[in-house]
Scaffold this active site. Structure first.
Site, PDB file in Angstrom:
ATOM      1  CE  LYS A   1      20.117  33.070  91.030  1.00  0.00           C
ATOM      2  NZ  LYS A   1      21.114  34.383  90.163  1.00  0.00           N
TER       3      LYS A   1
ATOM      4  N   GLY B   1      24.782  26.112  84.387  1.00  0.00           N
ATOM      5  CA  GLY B   1      25.591  26.706  85.107  1.00  0.00           C
ATOM      6  C   GLY B   1      27.061  25.551  85.707  1.00  0.00           C
ATOM      7  CB  SER B   2      29.683  26.846  87.064  1.00  0.00           C
ATOM      8  OG  SER B   2      29.687  26.873  88.178  1.00  0.00           O
ATOM      9  CB  THR B   3      31.330  21.672  87.242  1.00  0.00           C
ATOM     10  OG1 THR B   3      31.252  21.624  85.492  1.00  0.00           O
ATOM     11  CG2 THR B   3      31.721  20.232  87.600  1.00  0.00           C
TER      12      THR B   3
ATOM     13  CB  VAL C   1      26.886  26.555  90.986  1.00  0.00           C
ATOM     14  CG1 VAL C   1      26.271  26.792  91.451  1.00  0.00           C
ATOM     15  CG2 VAL C   1      28.250  27.797  91.142  1.00  0.00           C
TER      16      VAL C   1
ATOM     17  CD  GLU D   1      23.884  22.798  79.620  1.00  0.00           C
ATOM     18  OE1 GLU D   1      25.794  22.903  80.182  1.00  0.00           O
ATOM     19  OE2 GLU D   1      23.356  23.476  79.263  1.00  0.00           O
TER      20      GLU D   1
ATOM     21  CB  CYS E   1      28.757  24.545  78.752  1.00  0.00           C
ATOM     22  SG  CYS E   1      26.603  24.644  77.295  1.00  0.00           S
TER      23      CYS E   1
ATOM     24  CD  GLU F   1      32.350  25.608  80.948  1.00  0.00           C
ATOM     25  OE1 GLU F   1      32.459  25.753  81.983  1.00  0.00           O
ATOM     26  OE2 GLU F   1      31.743  25.450  79.893  1.00  0.00           O
TER      27      GLU F   1
HETATM   28  P1  ADP Z   1      29.226  31.110  85.867  1.00  0.00           P
HETATM   29  O1  ADP Z   1      30.558  30.956  86.625  1.00  0.00           O
HETATM   30  O2  ADP Z   1      29.394  30.591  84.748  1.00  0.00           O
HETATM   31  O3  ADP Z   1      28.636  32.520  86.631  1.00  0.00           O
HETATM   32  P2  ADP Z   1      27.084  30.325  87.465  1.00  0.00           P
HETATM   33  O4  ADP Z   1      27.703  28.464  88.368  1.00  0.00           O
HETATM   34  O5  ADP Z   1      28.338  31.006  88.693  1.00  0.00           O
HETATM   35  O6  ADP Z   1      28.410  30.236  86.172  1.00  0.00           O
HETATM   36  O7  ADP Z   1      25.765  30.756  87.674  1.00  0.00           O
HETATM   37  C1  ADP Z   1      25.318  29.330  87.494  1.00  0.00           C
HETATM   38  C2  ADP Z   1      23.325  30.179  88.311  1.00  0.00           C
HETATM   39  O8  ADP Z   1      23.975  29.908  89.355  1.00  0.00           O
HETATM   40  C3  ADP Z   1      23.175  31.608  88.057  1.00  0.00           C
HETATM   41  O9  ADP Z   1      21.963  32.312  88.414  1.00  0.00           O
HETATM   42  C4  ADP Z   1      23.742  31.990  89.002  1.00  0.00           C
HETATM   43  O10 ADP Z   1      23.416  32.872  89.602  1.00  0.00           O
HETATM   44  C5  ADP Z   1      23.496  30.232  90.004  1.00  0.00           C
HETATM   45  N1  ADP Z   1      24.264  29.932  91.482  1.00  0.00           N
HETATM   46  C6  ADP Z   1      25.420  31.062  91.631  1.00  0.00           C
HETATM   47  N2  ADP Z   1      25.862  30.244  92.970  1.00  0.00           N
HETATM   48  C7  ADP Z   1      24.555  29.367  93.485  1.00  0.00           C
HETATM   49  C8  ADP Z   1      24.490  29.272  94.655  1.00  0.00           C
HETATM   50  N3  ADP Z   1      25.918  28.810  95.886  1.00  0.00           N
HETATM   51  N4  ADP Z   1      23.771  28.775  94.467  1.00  0.00           N
HETATM   52  C9  ADP Z   1      22.149  28.492  93.704  1.00  0.00           C
HETATM   53  N5  ADP Z   1      22.796  29.014  92.664  1.00  0.00           N
HETATM   54  C10 ADP Z   1      24.181  29.688  92.324  1.00  0.00           C
END
Ligand code: ADP
Length: 500
Positions: A191, A244-246, A248, A267, A301, A398
């Protein structure tokens, strides 16, 4: 502040976007709902293409294909060297399409085209080669059993993997997750981030050309809370590898816990310190600090966003940093003279500007930058704050943008304590000629990567991942194969056994 800002003066023409649909079971298909979403060019905010919007039903189809390929298909059963050969071919095809792939990442993410050509795309190919070479070197152990038993372990692929990847390094992330999972014999659903779906679809096309069997590698484009959540909560996915973000990351872990208890590796975010000692070459340190925060426009990051400078060189460091900022060129990422492209999208752009305003309100001194630049697109001046206090938001959160917080310190002990005063633990940098200080700081900082007299010293052979709330489970390095393997113990009696 005289950062030069250039806009699209090289008249780059939009290339044809060939792949816009989901890739499931070896075919490009529309989403079940028929819905699409826009992916936008951060240089202008204009739409590049409409991409199939995957959701739960599409993830179900992709998982079904991956499960079938795992349970009945050839990939997990192939000899490791055969998987390796196909992966090598995949890597060669990536090398043959460097320009298209670098263009897609620049268009989607605002990344420097030059960087894509020289680093991201060839790096992705080499990462696949690295793991291709490991595919036939996966083996278990012979066990020294304490009774009359013969025991050994098998290292088996974990099953169907869900890779959820971010937008800042679409190609690098694709390769460091897909490479070891393929080598291990897993099948997968990827994804990509909604901001940057283009290159993942192109990689899927190349994977098919290379001979990766249908169903092994599936790509479902779509949004996080829908498609991403469907991956992390799926009952038939065995493992999630998330970057991705902490925030999420926490949701992903919750979804794994409340579905099938799938294995998870995360990560996540960072607020990495770069600690510069009195004995440093100041010019080198200024250049390194600039690189540590501005590389990839701060959208990384491990950005060295907290720069601690020892008091003896602090004033000189500040003066030279301000001067250096004048030679930094912000503009079209396709222009080879540009150092920094636009932030990935409007959301990130506005978020970074908000942090800058917050920094001003908190009482930090704005040394350089601090504003958006250009008439259109999401460009931000490289920004340096001095007089930053540890408890200011800009020193804690961050920001994920070109914003450096500069801080002064006196002693080694103080530097270590303040550097560790963060919920994150992804990386740190140390600049000193004193080996004792370098060793002491390296061992005292609670972070997964320590770079001494360098920064961003990544290598596919070097494990990467966080301590603390920056996550767990390493990417890169041979050990990252472990994330995609599970261990089975097999035991037989050595002689006619009393138990039988
Ligand atoms: P950023 O804040 O840097 O955009 P995210 O953590 O939001 O990073 O996104 C990283 C990845 O996680 C992307 O592929 C995003 O679509 C996916 N993502 C965002 N929200 C969710 C969720 N609730 N469940 C699973 N994946 C998610």
């Amino acid at each position: 502040m005289a950062t030069k800002c250039r806009e699209g003066e090289n008249g780059f023409k939009l290339p044809e976007i060939k792949f816009t649909k989901l890739f499931i079971n070896g075919e490009f298909v529309d989403s079940v709902s028929g819905k699409t979403f826009e992916t936008r060019d951060p240089r202008t905010g204009e739409v590049i293409a409409r991409i199939a919007e995957g959701d739960k039903e599409d993830v179900d189809l992709a998982v079904k294909a991956a499960r079938h390929a795992f349970d009945h298909g050839p990939w997990p059963r192939l000899a490791g060297c055969e998987r390796g050969k196909i992966m090598m071919k995949f890597a060669d095809l990536i090398d043959q399409h460097i320009e298209e792939l670098a263009t897609l990442d620049s268009l989607d993410a605002g990344k420097l085209f030059k960087m894509g050509m020289e680093m991201d795309i060839p790096g992705a190919a080499n990462t696949l080669r690295y793991y291709a070479g490991a595919a036939d070197k996966i083996h278990g152990e012979t066990l020294k059993m304490s009774r009359a038993l013969q025991g050994y372990t098998l290292r088996e692929p974990i099953g169907v993997v869900g890779h959820i990847i971010p937008w800042n390094f679409p190609s690098t992330m694709f390769a460091i997750k897909v490479g070891p999972a393929l080598a291990a014999g897993c099948t997968m659903v990827i994804k990509p981030a909604e901001q940057t779906p283009l290159s993942a679809l192109y990689y899927a096309h190349l994977a098919k050309l290379a001979g990766i069997p249908d169903g092994v590698l599936n790509v479902v484009t779509g949004f996080g809370p829908t498609a991403g959540a469907a991956v992390s909560s799926h009952m038939d996915i065995d493992k999630i590898s998330f970057t991705g973000s902490t925030e999420v990351g926490r949701l992903v872990m919750q979804a794994a816990a409340t579905s099938n208890l799938k294995a998870v590796s995360l990560e996540l975010g960072g607020k990495s310190p770069l600690i510069i000692f009195n004995d440093a070459d100041v010019d080198m340190a200024v250049e390194l600090a600039r690189f540590a925060i501005l590389y990839n426009k701060g959208e990384i990051c491990v950005a060295g966003s907290r720069v601690f400078v020892q008091e003896g060189i602090y004033d000189e460091f500040v003066k030279k940093s301000a001067e250096k900022a004048k030679s930094w060129v912000v503009g079209d990422p396709f222009d080879p003279n540009v150092h920094q492209g636009p932030q990935v999208d409007k959301v990130q752009f506005e978020k970074v500007l908000k942090y800058i305003e917050h920094g001003k309100r908190e009482g930090a001194t704005l040394l350089t930058g601090g504003k958006a630049c250009g008439e259109k697109g999401y460009y931000i001046e490289p920004t340096i704050f001095t007089d930053v206090k540890d408890d200011m938001l800009i020193a804690k959160d961050e920001i994920f943008g070109p914003v450096m917080s500069l801080m002064k310190f006196k002693t080694v002990e103080e530097a270590i304590e303040r550097a560790n005063k963060t919920r994150y633990g992804l990386a740190a940098g140390v600049v000193t000629k004193d080996l004792n200080i370098a060793n002491r700081v390296s061992r005292s900082i609670r972070a997964g990567s320590i770079w001494v007299n360098c920064y961003f010293a990544f290598d596919h052979d070097c494990p990467f991942g966080g301590y603390k709330m920056s996550g767990f489970g390493k990417d890169m390095g041979l050990h990252s194969l472990d994330k995609y393997l599970q261990t089975k113990s097999v035991v037989t009696p050595l002689y006619d056994s009393p138990w039988l």
